[in-house]
Scaffold this active site. Sequence first.
Site, PDB file in Angstrom:
ATOM      1  CE  LYS A 138      -1.970   2.613   3.172  1.00 48.30           C
ATOM      2  NZ  LYS A 138      -1.921   3.933   2.521  1.00 48.30           N
ATOM      3  N   GLY A 165       3.918   3.150  13.641  1.00 42.01           N
ATOM      4  CA  GLY A 165       4.761   1.980  13.909  1.00 42.01           C
ATOM      5  C   GLY A 165       4.389   1.321  15.234  1.00 42.01           C
ATOM      6  N   GLY A 192       7.284   4.555   8.005  1.00 39.18           N
ATOM      7  CA  GLY A 192       6.376   5.671   8.259  1.00 39.18           C
ATOM      8  C   GLY A 192       6.645   6.249   9.634  1.00 39.18           C
ATOM      9  CB  SER A 193       4.597   8.450  11.740  1.00 40.61           C
ATOM     10  OG  SER A 193       3.438   7.666  11.858  1.00 40.61           O
ATOM     11  CB  THR A 194       7.726   6.934  15.886  1.00 40.42           C
ATOM     12  OG1 THR A 194       9.003   7.027  15.239  1.00 40.42           O
ATOM     13  CG2 THR A 194       7.886   6.178  17.184  1.00 40.42           C
ATOM     14  CB  CYS A 216      12.853   8.840   8.077  1.00 40.12           C
ATOM     15  SG  CYS A 216      12.793   7.825   6.649  1.00 40.12           S
ATOM     16  CD  GLU A 263      10.520  12.017  11.549  1.00 42.40           C
ATOM     17  OE1 GLU A 263       9.485  11.413  11.867  1.00 42.40           O
ATOM     18  OE2 GLU A 263      11.380  11.562  10.779  1.00 42.40           O
ATOM     19  CD  GLU A 312      13.223   3.926   7.488  1.00 42.83           C
ATOM     20  OE1 GLU A 312      13.124   4.895   8.274  1.00 42.83           O
ATOM     21  OE2 GLU A 312      13.146   4.026   6.257  1.00 42.83           O
TER      22      GLU A 312
HETATM   23  P1  ADP Z   1       3.662  10.003   7.684  1.00 43.59           P
HETATM   24  O1  ADP Z   1       3.606  10.757   8.971  1.00 43.59           O
HETATM   25  O2  ADP Z   1       5.001   9.891   7.079  1.00 43.59           O
HETATM   26  O3  ADP Z   1       2.547  10.327   6.741  1.00 43.59           O
HETATM   27  P2  ADP Z   1       2.262   7.666   8.484  1.00 43.59           P
HETATM   28  O4  ADP Z   1       2.842   6.706   9.445  1.00 43.59           O
HETATM   29  O5  ADP Z   1       1.072   8.435   8.883  1.00 43.59           O
HETATM   30  O6  ADP Z   1       3.493   8.536   8.072  1.00 43.59           O
HETATM   31  O7  ADP Z   1       1.921   6.935   7.111  1.00 43.59           O
HETATM   32  C1  ADP Z   1       2.768   5.987   6.507  1.00 43.59           C
HETATM   33  C2  ADP Z   1       1.912   4.939   5.833  1.00 43.59           C
HETATM   34  O8  ADP Z   1       1.170   4.252   6.841  1.00 43.59           O
HETATM   35  C3  ADP Z   1       0.892   5.495   4.863  1.00 43.59           C
HETATM   36  O9  ADP Z   1       0.803   4.603   3.759  1.00 43.59           O
HETATM   37  C4  ADP Z   1      -0.394   5.484   5.679  1.00 43.59           C
HETATM   38  O10 ADP Z   1      -1.558   5.406   4.896  1.00 43.59           O
HETATM   39  C5  ADP Z   1      -0.205   4.219   6.501  1.00 43.59           C
HETATM   40  N1  ADP Z   1      -0.976   4.169   7.754  1.00 43.59           N
HETATM   41  C6  ADP Z   1      -1.486   5.193   8.473  1.00 43.59           C
HETATM   42  N2  ADP Z   1      -2.116   4.731   9.581  1.00 43.59           N
HETATM   43  C7  ADP Z   1      -2.010   3.376   9.568  1.00 43.59           C
HETATM   44  C8  ADP Z   1      -2.427   2.310  10.438  1.00 43.59           C
HETATM   45  N3  ADP Z   1      -3.096   2.561  11.556  1.00 43.59           N
HETATM   46  N4  ADP Z   1      -2.107   1.050  10.099  1.00 43.59           N
HETATM   47  C9  ADP Z   1      -1.392   0.785   8.986  1.00 43.59           C
HETATM   48  N5  ADP Z   1      -0.986   1.723   8.121  1.00 43.59           N
HETATM   49  C10 ADP Z   1      -1.271   3.016   8.396  1.00 43.59           C
END
Ligand code: ADP
Length: 509
Positions: A215, A272, A267-269, A323, A420, A289
């Site tokens: 995704k 994560g 993606g974001s912590t 990141c 961050e 990561e």
């Molecule tokens: P950023 O702050 O870099 O946008 P996110 O962690 O919000 O990072 O998003 C990174 C990815 O994780 C995106 O593809 C987003 O759609 C997806 N994402 C957001 N929330 C969830 C979740 N609860 N479970 C799985 N994937 C998610």
Amino acid sequence: MAAAVAATTSSDINSMSTSSTKRSAVPSLSFFKDWTYVPAPESSDHIHLKDQYGLFINGEFVRPHSKRYFDTINPATEKKIAEIADADEKDVDAAVTAAANASAKIWKRMPGKERSKYIYRIARMIQERAREFAVIETMDGGKPIRESRDVDVPLAANHFFYYAGWADKLDYAFPNRRPQPLGVAGQIIPWNFPLLMAAWKIAPALACGNTVVLKPAETTSLTALKLAEIIQESGLPAGVVNIVTGFGKTGAAIVNHPGVNKVAFTGSTDVGKIIQKAIAGTGKKATLELGGKAANIVFDDAPIDQAVEGIVNGIFFNQGHVCCAGSRLLVQEGVAEIVIRKLKDRMETLIVGDPMDKNTDIGAINSKEQLKKINEYISIGVNEGAELYQSSCTLPSKGFFCKPTLFLNTSQSHRLVQEEIFGPVLAVQTFRTVEEAIEKANNIPYGLSAGIWTDKGSKIFNMTSKMRAGVVWANTYNKFDPTSPFGGYKESGYGREGGLHGLLPYVQW
Ligand code: ADP
């Protein structure tokens, strides 16, 4: 005049302003800020985009079960580019089922040397369509065309080439261990390197005999969907790679699907942590990561001009949307004044604007929400008492843009230093001793990367052994190669991607 400036490289400009000890005899870098470049826009005539994109499931583009679509926009113009399907749990289930079937019936049984041919073919096809990928990446994500063209797309192709090479050599990668695929990998990626992150995830998974449901981020789905077109053309068996688009809910549906054997997330912590909780006790393997707050550490024996260029590269190019961005500067007291003066001078020359222009250094912020977050942090910095400096450039009236921003007089407890921001905002601190530099660099929740600038090799090795950071660059910054592993300590996540280490998360014994 403009052509003459355009032909001058940044290192030439640096040496003009700094090589003489009689500073008044040479122009400062800010001398150049009034010189305009002739626009050099990349053309977008050659790209092929549909008005609407479905989901790529079992080798076909299909309509989403919900029949819902959302707009993807160009953050530099705020104009709609295309409509993207919003996948729900049923779509994710169809994708995971297709991936599980392809795994059991075809992919994990196929000899490595045959898998390798497909991966290699995908790499070649990315190369052949590199220009189209670069333009679409820039239109959809806002990063300068120079970055997409010279970094994102070539590195993405290189990842596929590199892991194509491993597919038939897994027994050599793990001698006497008989590596087996895990099954279906659920992969979720962010918006900062859309195609490159897809390559980081898909290539090692396929090389090890796994199938994939990926995704992309909701603001940058287009290059993953173009990659799906290539995958379709490459003849890769149906279901081996599935690409589902959507928001966090779609990502969560992938993570929670019982048919997914491994989760790979960048993606974001915060997200994560949600994922880690969701998979606890399920037996699913994971690599995460996550965020970063890297320090670029400049010692008084460093090559100052190169260090300044490295700092600029680390945080301002690419809008700080990395990141591993060098979002903190730790500079030794004896050279703090000169480093900051040169940095301010260099910031004045940075071109902020149309990402499609080849002269642009800093493109658009990826989304309105991200720009709001960055601006909130700039207010937080001012309220915390740090000293704000921004370049005097004018921002375009449309689109999401942010000036390169510096905060002086920050302290370790400031939110600017600890959190961050993911924007072109640099927090500056000074230090006196090696121990103080290490202490300040490590005293944050993250540990993804760092940079060290010194002419002493011994100091570099002393520092790297004590830094809690997955990647430490020495006298350079933000350099990537498919052969070298990448990943973090602490809240920056776990597991490694890239290199031989990047195979490990996709195999079992
Ligand atoms: P950023 O702050 O870099 O946008 P996110 O962690 O919000 O990072 O998003 C990174 C990815 O994780 C995106 O593809 C987003 O759609 C997806 N994402 C957001 N929330 C969830 C979740 N609860 N479970 C799985 N994937 C998610």
